[in-house]
Design a protein around this motif. Structure first.
Motif, PDB file in Angstrom:
ATOM      1  N   PHE A 122      75.106  10.604  -3.079  1.00 52.50           N
ATOM      2  CA  PHE A 122      73.643  10.667  -3.529  1.00 52.50           C
ATOM      3  C   PHE A 122      72.877  11.130  -2.744  1.00 52.50           C
ATOM      4  CE2 PHE A 122      69.800   8.454  -3.796  1.00 52.50           C
ATOM      5  CZ  PHE A 122      69.579   8.168  -4.983  1.00 52.50           C
ATOM      6  N   ALA A 123      72.974  11.258  -1.323  1.00 51.36           N
ATOM      7  CA  ALA A 123      71.968  11.976  -0.150  1.00 51.36           C
ATOM      8  C   ALA A 123      72.479  13.412  -0.257  1.00 51.36           C
ATOM      9  CB  ALA A 123      72.320  11.374   1.088  1.00 51.36           C
ATOM     10  N   ARG A 124      73.628  13.892  -0.458  1.00 52.71           N
ATOM     11  CA  ARG A 124      74.120  15.340  -0.509  1.00 52.71           C
ATOM     12  C   ARG A 124      73.681  16.104  -1.606  1.00 52.71           C
ATOM     13  NH1 ARG A 124      80.306  14.937   1.787  1.00 52.71           N
ATOM     14  NH2 ARG A 124      79.739  15.363   4.028  1.00 52.71           N
ATOM     15  N   MET A 125      73.706  15.481  -2.957  1.00 47.30           N
ATOM     16  CA  MET A 125      73.471  16.437  -4.114  1.00 47.30           C
ATOM     17  C   MET A 125      72.386  17.096  -4.221  1.00 47.30           C
ATOM     18  SD  MET A 125      72.410  16.921  -7.417  1.00 47.30           S
ATOM     19  CE  MET A 125      71.572  15.306  -8.038  1.00 47.30           C
ATOM     20  N   ARG A 126      72.475  18.385  -4.361  1.00 47.37           N
ATOM     21  CA  ARG A 126      71.297  19.208  -4.826  1.00 47.37           C
ATOM     22  C   ARG A 126      71.193  20.179  -5.944  1.00 47.37           C
ATOM     23  NH1 ARG A 126      70.375  24.740  -2.369  1.00 47.37           N
ATOM     24  NH2 ARG A 126      72.302  24.785  -1.608  1.00 47.37           N
ATOM     25  N   LYS A 127      72.502  20.831  -6.084  1.00 44.16           N
ATOM     26  CA  LYS A 127      72.671  21.753  -7.180  1.00 44.16           C
ATOM     27  C   LYS A 127      72.411  21.104  -8.563  1.00 44.16           C
ATOM     28  CE  LYS A 127      75.879  24.685  -4.508  1.00 44.16           C
ATOM     29  NZ  LYS A 127      77.144  25.089  -4.675  1.00 44.16           N
ATOM     30  N   ALA A 128      72.485  19.853  -8.948  1.00 43.35           N
ATOM     31  CA  ALA A 128      72.609  19.281 -10.234  1.00 43.35           C
ATOM     32  C   ALA A 128      71.083  18.727 -10.364  1.00 43.35           C
ATOM     33  CB  ALA A 128      73.289  18.315 -10.303  1.00 43.35           C
ATOM     34  N   ASP A 129      70.211  18.864  -9.275  1.00 41.85           N
ATOM     35  CA  ASP A 129      68.812  18.317  -9.258  1.00 41.85           C
ATOM     36  C   ASP A 129      67.871  19.298  -9.843  1.00 41.85           C
ATOM     37  OD1 ASP A 129      66.344  17.366  -8.573  1.00 41.85           O
ATOM     38  OD2 ASP A 129      67.185  15.942  -7.584  1.00 41.85           O
ATOM     39  N   PRO A 130      67.100  19.284 -10.766  1.00 38.50           N
ATOM     40  CA  PRO A 130      66.337  20.167 -11.035  1.00 38.50           C
ATOM     41  C   PRO A 130      65.284  20.536  -9.998  1.00 38.50           C
ATOM     42  CG  PRO A 130      66.389  18.513 -12.919  1.00 38.50           C
ATOM     43  CD  PRO A 130      67.193  18.049 -11.712  1.00 38.50           C
ATOM     44  N   ALA A 131      64.680  19.532  -9.122  1.00 36.35           N
ATOM     45  CA  ALA A 131      64.080  19.655  -8.157  1.00 36.35           C
ATOM     46  C   ALA A 131      64.552  20.159  -6.570  1.00 36.35           C
ATOM     47  CB  ALA A 131      63.541  18.355  -7.721  1.00 36.35           C
ATOM     48  N   GLY A 132      66.045  20.466  -6.911  1.00 36.50           N
ATOM     49  CA  GLY A 132      66.387  21.357  -5.703  1.00 36.50           C
ATOM     50  C   GLY A 132      66.561  20.464  -4.393  1.00 36.50           C
ATOM     51  N   ASP A 133      66.077  21.056  -3.176  1.00 34.39           N
ATOM     52  CA  ASP A 133      66.167  20.509  -1.893  1.00 34.39           C
ATOM     53  C   ASP A 133      64.867  19.390  -1.836  1.00 34.39           C
ATOM     54  OD1 ASP A 133      68.025  21.717  -0.608  1.00 34.39           O
ATOM     55  OD2 ASP A 133      66.920  23.229   0.232  1.00 34.39           O
ATOM     56  N   ILE A 134      64.065  19.482  -2.700  1.00 30.06           N
ATOM     57  CA  ILE A 134      62.731  18.433  -2.960  1.00 30.06           C
ATOM     58  C   ILE A 134      63.422  17.305  -3.503  1.00 30.06           C
ATOM     59  CG2 ILE A 134      60.613  18.006  -3.599  1.00 30.06           C
ATOM     60  CD1 ILE A 134      60.828  20.453  -1.733  1.00 30.06           C
ATOM     61  N   GLY A 135      64.203  17.182  -4.393  1.00 29.68           N
ATOM     62  CA  GLY A 135      64.808  15.932  -5.053  1.00 29.68           C
ATOM     63  C   GLY A 135      65.695  15.328  -4.046  1.00 29.68           C
ATOM     64  N   ARG A 136      66.557  16.462  -3.279  1.00 31.13           N
ATOM     65  CA  ARG A 136      67.439  15.519  -2.271  1.00 31.13           C
ATOM     66  C   ARG A 136      66.768  15.097  -1.072  1.00 31.13           C
ATOM     67  NH1 ARG A 136      72.183  19.199   0.734  1.00 31.13           N
ATOM     68  NH2 ARG A 136      70.257  20.613   1.164  1.00 31.13           N
ATOM     69  N   ALA A 137      65.627  15.563  -0.815  1.00 31.59           N
ATOM     70  CA  ALA A 137      64.798  15.061   0.219  1.00 31.59           C
ATOM     71  C   ALA A 137      64.481  13.666   0.058  1.00 31.59           C
ATOM     72  CB  ALA A 137      63.580  15.849   0.621  1.00 31.59           C
ATOM     73  N   GLU A 138      63.988  13.475  -1.482  1.00 32.47           N
ATOM     74  CA  GLU A 138      63.621  12.158  -2.013  1.00 32.47           C
ATOM     75  C   GLU A 138      64.647  11.291  -1.766  1.00 32.47           C
ATOM     76  OE1 GLU A 138      62.025  13.177  -5.508  1.00 32.47           O
ATOM     77  OE2 GLU A 138      60.155  13.957  -4.891  1.00 32.47           O
ATOM     78  N   ARG A 139      65.763  11.558  -2.208  1.00 30.35           N
ATOM     79  CA  ARG A 139      66.945  10.701  -2.423  1.00 30.35           C
ATOM     80  C   ARG A 139      67.373  10.422  -0.798  1.00 30.35           C
ATOM     81  NH1 ARG A 139      68.540  14.436  -5.698  1.00 30.35           N
ATOM     82  NH2 ARG A 139      70.108  15.225  -4.589  1.00 30.35           N
ATOM     83  N   GLN A 140      67.447  11.093   0.092  1.00 30.55           N
ATOM     84  CA  GLN A 140      67.635  10.902   1.522  1.00 30.55           C
ATOM     85  C   GLN A 140      66.674   9.989   2.201  1.00 30.55           C
ATOM     86  OE1 GLN A 140      67.720  14.748   3.004  1.00 30.55           O
ATOM     87  NE2 GLN A 140      69.907  15.043   2.549  1.00 30.55           N
ATOM     88  N   GLN A 141      65.492  10.079   1.680  1.00 39.03           N
ATOM     89  CA  GLN A 141      64.411   9.160   2.266  1.00 39.03           C
ATOM     90  C   GLN A 141      64.812   7.590   1.471  1.00 39.03           C
ATOM     91  OE1 GLN A 141      60.424  10.148   1.550  1.00 39.03           O
ATOM     92  NE2 GLN A 141      60.379  11.901   2.621  1.00 39.03           N
ATOM     93  N   GLU A 142      65.206   7.719   0.203  1.00 42.35           N
ATOM     94  CA  GLU A 142      65.533   6.412  -0.392  1.00 42.35           C
ATOM     95  C   GLU A 142      66.596   5.686   0.126  1.00 42.35           C
ATOM     96  OE1 GLU A 142      66.913   4.711  -4.864  1.00 42.35           O
ATOM     97  OE2 GLU A 142      66.062   6.936  -4.605  1.00 42.35           O
ATOM     98  N   LEU A 143      67.660   6.412   0.606  1.00 38.78           N
ATOM     99  CA  LEU A 143      68.842   5.968   1.184  1.00 38.78           C
ATOM    100  C   LEU A 143      68.655   5.349   2.498  1.00 38.78           C
ATOM    101  CD1 LEU A 143      71.824   5.480   1.308  1.00 38.78           C
ATOM    102  CD2 LEU A 143      72.227   7.705   2.210  1.00 38.78           C
ATOM    103  N   ILE A 144      67.815   6.191   3.333  1.00 31.95           N
ATOM    104  CA  ILE A 144      67.510   5.483   4.693  1.00 31.95           C
ATOM    105  C   ILE A 144      66.730   4.512   4.562  1.00 31.95           C
ATOM    106  CG2 ILE A 144      66.494   5.935   6.931  1.00 31.95           C
ATOM    107  CD1 ILE A 144      67.018   8.885   6.414  1.00 31.95           C
ATOM    108  N   GLY A 145      65.779   4.521   3.352  1.00 36.99           N
ATOM    109  CA  GLY A 145      64.648   3.117   3.322  1.00 36.99           C
ATOM    110  C   GLY A 145      65.653   2.008   2.784  1.00 36.99           C
ATOM    111  N   ALA A 146      66.622   2.140   2.126  1.00 37.46           N
ATOM    112  CA  ALA A 146      67.471   1.177   1.567  1.00 37.46           C
ATOM    113  C   ALA A 146      68.386   0.601   2.631  1.00 37.46           C
ATOM    114  CB  ALA A 146      68.526   1.627   0.532  1.00 37.46           C
ATOM    115  N   ILE A 147      68.873   1.350   3.448  1.00 40.40           N
ATOM    116  CA  ILE A 147      69.775   0.810   4.829  1.00 40.40           C
ATOM    117  C   ILE A 147      68.544   0.068   5.689  1.00 40.40           C
ATOM    118  CG2 ILE A 147      70.775   1.638   6.964  1.00 40.40           C
ATOM    119  CD1 ILE A 147      71.903   4.042   5.206  1.00 40.40           C
ATOM    120  N   THR A 148      67.528   0.736   5.944  1.00 41.44           N
ATOM    121  CA  THR A 148      66.381   0.029   6.725  1.00 41.44           C
ATOM    122  C   THR A 148      66.043  -1.381   6.332  1.00 41.44           C
ATOM    123  OG1 THR A 148      65.597   1.909   7.443  1.00 41.44           O
ATOM    124  CG2 THR A 148      64.290   0.123   8.001  1.00 41.44           C
TER     125      THR A 148
END
Length: 363
Positions: free
Chosen positions: A233-259
């Motif tokens: 979930f945190a790694r995926m980029r190529k299948a996201d229309p927002a590219g790195d921006i979308g990946r950054a949002e998912r990475q924030q979501e993952l760290i927030g969920a762990i926290t």
């Protein structure tokens, strides 16, 4: 005249049946039994005093254990942190600024377009806690076009490849005008163990994904996932229309969920889980010299504040997601030169309103 005659014989007084105020002497017919010394009012106090003493001792033992365990745990956790010299020593700016980076060592056969080799960081986040105002969590796209001190024009993550944490810190400080006070670097592969240690997390996305590069397979909605799927979930980029921006949002979501998961009160009574979390969390973590487990707690609190309704999350203003400046860099992300300085000045001073910011430009 009174009648005369022999005196009247009165019956003797009946024997007293009241219990004396002191125990009778033992006799041969009845063995003596030990009795507590009575109080002045006749109520025995020795058993009551003993019970009170036992309760006090028990309370003291519990309090000592409750205090000693977290102190000992903190000392043990501090000993497991990996420290590196990352900070630049630049003059302080207001508030407290954290730089969070995530490295992804996945070998997917991709050839770097900017000619850099070695270590890479795919996640770069600035967490700003101002003296007053909303806490901000700002993701800097890894392909942001910047000037790397001593190297010239490049993508932002090239700074990490060329000079590790110290050069990345200097580059981010030059870009944002913020002095980095705390640096934390986590290997995203290590997040897999951390997610499993907390028993999984709930993640949400409206994308439909079947991406062989990252391993992410997803249907729209929220799903409870383990470490392997969380990492995809945190790694995926190529299948996201927002590219790195979308990946950054998912990475924030993952760290927030762990926290959020590690902040639950139930963990206070699970010492085994606490130790597993520390092992998983510190095994792939490197922080600046002087950064301790208390700072880690403060960073987690700030992260939650930024992700809450009163915080700021997003990216700096972006003018072009496919900026091609030459220099053999290929496609880069260009921050808006007219808006970015004022944006970071407002982040620093805590004057930017709460809510989402930046993202993929709409025009």
């Amino acid at each position: 005249a009174a009648p005369s005659g022999p005196p009247v014989q009165r019956p003797p007084n009946p024997p007293r049946t009241t219990t004396p105020d002191w125990p009778a002497a033992p006799s041969a017919a009845r063995p003596a039994t030990a009795r507590p010394m009575p109080a002045v009012d006749g109520a025995p106090r020795a058993p009551r005093t003993g019970r009170r003493r036992a309760i006090v001792i028990s309370v003291v033992v519990v309090l000592v254990a409750l205090l000693a365990w977290p102190i000992g745990l903190a000392i043990w956790a501090n000993g497991k942190l990996n420290h590196i010299d990352a900070l630049s020593g630049a003059a302080d700016t207001p508030g407290t600024t954290y730089l969070l980076t995530g490295s992804d060592s996945r070998s997917d056969g991709a050839v770097p377009q900017d000619g850099t080799l070695g270590a890479r960081t795919d996640t770069i986040m600035v967490l700003q806690v101002p003296s007053s105002g909303p806490v901000a969590l700002i993701s800097l796209p890894r392909d942001t076009y910047v000037d790397v001190p001593g190297h010239g024009p490049a993508k932002l993550n090239a700074a990490f490849s060329w000079g590790g944490a110290p050069l990345l810190v200097k580059t981010v400080e030059q870009l944002t005008g913020l002095t980095i006070d705390r640096y934390a670097e986590v290997g995203f592969a290590g997040l897999e163990n951390l997610v499993d240690a907390v028993g999984g997390v709930s993640l949400c996305s409206e994308l439909t994904v079947n991406d062989p590069d990252s391993g992410m397979v997803w249907t729209p909605g929220c799903h409870e996932v383990g470490g392997v799927d969380a990492l995809a979930f945190a790694r995926m980029r190529k299948a996201d229309p927002a590219g790195d921006i979308g990946r950054a949002e998912r990475q924030q979501e993952l760290i927030g969920a762990i926290t959020s998961k590690v902040s639950t009160p139930s963990l206070l009574v699970k010492p085994g889980t606490q130790m597993s979390l520390i092992r998983a969390g510190t095994g792939s973590l490197a922080v600046n010299t002087g950064f301790d487990i208390v700072d880690m707690g403060r960073m987690a609190i700030a992260f939650r504040a930024a992700k809450g309704p009163g915080g700021i999350t997003g990216t700096p203003p972006i003018s072009n997601m496919d900026y091609r400046p030459g220099h053999n860099l290929g496609s880069t992300v260009r921050l808006d030169p007219g808006k970015t300085p004022a944006f970071f000045e407002a982040i620093k001073n805590g004057t930017l309103p709460a809510g989402p910011v930046g993202g993929v430009p709409t025009a």
